[in-house]
Design an enzyme around this catalytic site. Structure first.
Site, mmCIF file in Angstrom:
data_model
loop_
_atom_site.group_PDB
_atom_site.id
_atom_site.type_symbol
_atom_site.label_atom_id
_atom_site.label_comp_id
_atom_site.label_asym_id
_atom_site.label_seq_id
_atom_site.Cartn_x
_atom_site.Cartn_y
_atom_site.Cartn_z
ATOM 1 N N GLY A 10 -0.984 28.461 -29.413
ATOM 2 C CA GLY A 10 -1.964 27.108 -29.501
ATOM 3 C C GLY A 10 -1.402 26.517 -30.508
ATOM 4 C CD GLN A 11 -3.058 20.893 -30.671
ATOM 5 O OE1 GLN A 11 -2.371 20.058 -31.493
ATOM 6 N NE2 GLN A 11 -4.090 20.916 -30.313
ATOM 7 C CB ILE A 38 -9.639 38.339 -27.829
ATOM 8 C CG1 ILE A 38 -9.887 37.007 -26.873
ATOM 9 C CG2 ILE A 38 -8.227 38.224 -28.647
ATOM 10 C CD1 ILE A 38 -10.479 35.946 -27.787
ATOM 11 C CG ASP A 103 -16.350 18.138 -33.465
ATOM 12 O OD1 ASP A 103 -16.603 17.221 -32.888
ATOM 13 O OD2 ASP A 103 -15.294 18.769 -32.996
ATOM 14 C CE1 TYR A 126 -13.917 24.556 -26.966
ATOM 15 C CE2 TYR A 126 -14.820 22.624 -27.766
ATOM 16 C CZ TYR A 126 -14.056 23.534 -27.937
ATOM 17 O OH TYR A 126 -13.267 23.899 -29.144
ATOM 18 C CD1 TRP A 151 -12.466 14.820 -32.762
ATOM 19 C CD2 TRP A 151 -11.641 12.946 -33.539
ATOM 20 N NE1 TRP A 151 -13.366 13.710 -32.578
ATOM 21 C CE2 TRP A 151 -12.910 12.318 -33.011
ATOM 22 C CE3 TRP A 151 -10.864 11.789 -34.172
ATOM 23 C CZ2 TRP A 151 -13.176 11.241 -32.957
ATOM 24 C CZ3 TRP A 151 -10.966 10.512 -34.165
ATOM 25 C CH2 TRP A 151 -12.415 10.118 -33.583
#
Length: 288
Positions: A10-11, A38, A103, A126, A151
């Site tokens: 992932g990022q 996981i 968030d 989500y 973001w």
């Protein structure tokens, strides 16, 4: 010092990998979803039994916000069950656990930056799955650190910045939502912050918020990219109502970062400086 990082592809996982040479005293072990499931408690125990890590950073997550509306079971399996498994096994092995949240646990109707103690009220599956992950982690491991962010973008994977780069170079005109406000998070900054917390040796459990400083709309974010790369593509502002999505998006996603700044002495860059840094790195690899 041994560190286990989940979600290696992932990022955030990729950005932590990019920083690992700056922390030569740390043995960082990266796990993709193929390496470590996981959601499988026994699989998690097996890895921890092999490595006995000092820290576990959970970057693994189901992040397909719209698909989560119909893939609810998968979202909760990863974001709730997986997170709880890692927190539980971390507690059993004396491993310090850091979990990345979002968030989206809030209702998105605020007008002041959300503090950690603000009432939660997720508006989509989500967000609900991530909230259940937070709650599960803290229920089985009160020593956990949870970092909510928003973001997120980087040079890696799929994200808003890379999508805008592609569109701004291939279209004459695009439309971007202008009535959703937030603060972008450059994954490299978040990765550095997490590693700085570990490197400091200071451990203060609880929930924290992290994003870059400043408040903008998606439209303003797109405009900043357009101006920096000097694209001739016209960027039009549209309301959320003109761009319907299966999952409801928050109108206000701004996080208050004072707690993480004061607790760990972090300096957080402003969003524009970090955006330019990311775009410069993307230019080096020929993205624009």
């Amino acid at each position: 010092m041994k560190i286990v990082v989940t979600g290696a592809n992932g990022q955030l996982g990729k950005e932590i990998q990019a920083f690992q040479n700056s922390y030569p005293k740390a043995q960082i072990h990266f796990f993709t979803k193929e390496d470590l499931n996981i959601a499988d408690l026994e699989n998690v125990k097996l890895i921890f039994n092999q490595l006995h890590p000092d820290y576990c950073i959970n970057c693994a997550a189901y992040t397909a916000v719209d698909k989560a509306e119909t893939e609810r079971e998968t979202a909760f399996l990863i974001n709730e069950t997986g997170t709880k498994n890692l927190a539980l096994v971390s507690s059993q092995f004396g491993t310090k656990f850091i979990h990345i949240s979002t968030d989206y646990v809030f209702d998105g109707n605020g007008s002041d930056p959300y503090k950690e103690e603000h009432p939660v009220d997720p508006q989509n599956i989500y967000g609900l799955s991530k909230l259940r992950g937070e709650e599960g982690a803290l229920a089985v491991n009160t020593e956990s650190i949870i970092i909510r962010t928003a973001w997120v973008y980087s040079e890696y994977g799929n994200n808003f910045v890379k999508t805008m780069l592609r569109l701004l170079q291939s279209k004459e005109e695009i439309s971007v939502v202008a009535d959703q406000l937030g603060s972008p998070t450059y994954a490299a900054d978040l990765a550095k912050a997490i590693l700085s917390i570990i490197d400091s040796g200071k451990w203060v459990p609880g929930i924290y918020h992290y994003s870059n400083d400043g408040i903008i709309s998606w439209f303003e974010f797109a405009n900043a990219i357009q101006q920096y790369i000097q694209s001739k593509c016209r960027v039009n502002a549209i309301p959320t109502s003109a761009f319907p999505t299966p999952a409801k998006r928050p109108a206000y996603s701004v996080l208050n970062k004072e707690k993480i700044k004061t607790t760990f002495g972090l300096t957080i860059p402003d969003w524009e400086t970090s955006l330019h840094h990311c775009l410069d790195r993307l230019k080096e690899v020929g993205a624009w």
